[in-house]
Design an enzyme around this catalytic site. Structure first.
Site: not given
Length: 214
Positions: A17, A33, A106-108, A188
């Site tokens: 994200t 999303k 996406g998800a995962g 970072p």
């Protein structure tokens, strides 16, 4: 540059994200999303929207908003619904901006099931999107990263490159070398993530993104 970029990860919680926010800002892309699970934890769309500074990017509403913090197919099953891939493809056409990218998160990872028969990888292919892979260093991350790269190579999906999140580790150079995919950059760890941080990281990624997407 009207194209589609799909942000996937080597696993869950690796920084997709935040990476999505930085790349959306860098390219003044639109963000979407398609499926949000785990609504009790808030939405990634709200997070990205709160981190953008440019006045151009649009954050589009999710096609599915599901309560359970689980893979899309399971979260949908728990609510007695099914995620319709045709609807996602139709909305992608509707949301695609002219002259700018549509960035989708996406998800995962790529083998997460979207519904009972379609995996995220299949959705990426159907969307004709180019992929950014987000990786983070943890025990087992080399395996997860190279498995992700191998299946994308096997399927012929175009990959822009890697974004690494967190502290630098020598694994980054190894993963780039073994996968053959270039490094876009690294975002970072930060104690406080805000618009200024995202704007700074976006500036650092912009040149590399434009070069690799040319």
């Amino acid at each position: 540059m009207s194209e589609r970029i799909f942000i996937t990860g080597i696993g869950t919680g690796v920084g997709k994200t935040l990476t999505s926010a930085c790349i959306t800002e860098a390219l003044t892309a639109d963000y979407w999303k398609p499926v949000q699970t785990g609504l009790m934890e808030g939405t990634d769309t709200d997070t990205v929207l709160s981190l953008l500074s440019n006045p151009v990017s649009v954050c589009h509403p999710e096609a599915w908003r599901l309560q359970a913090p689980a893979s899309p197919h399971l979260a949908a099953r728990l609510e007695n619904t099914t995620i319709d891939i045709a609807k996602i493809l139709a909305l992608a056409e509707e949301y695609q901006p002219i002259g700018r990218p549509l960035l989708m998160e996406g998800a995962g990872g790529v083998m997460v099931p979207v519904n009972e028969s379609v995996f995220t990888l299949d959705l990426i292919v159907a969307l004709k999107a180019r992929v950014v892979i987000v990786a983070q260093n943890y025990l087992g991350s080399i395996n997860h990263a190279l498995l992700t790269a191998r299946i994308l190579q096997h399927t012929g999906v175009p990959v822009i490159g890697w974004v690494f999140s967190g502290d630098h580790h020598s694994n980054e150079e190894d993963i780039v070398r073994w996968s053959g995919y270039p490094k876009i950059g690294r975002i970072p760890l930060a104690e406080h993530v805000d618009k200024a941080f995202v704007q700074q990281q976006a500036q650092l990624l912009t040149s590399s993104l434009h070069t690799l997407m040319a």
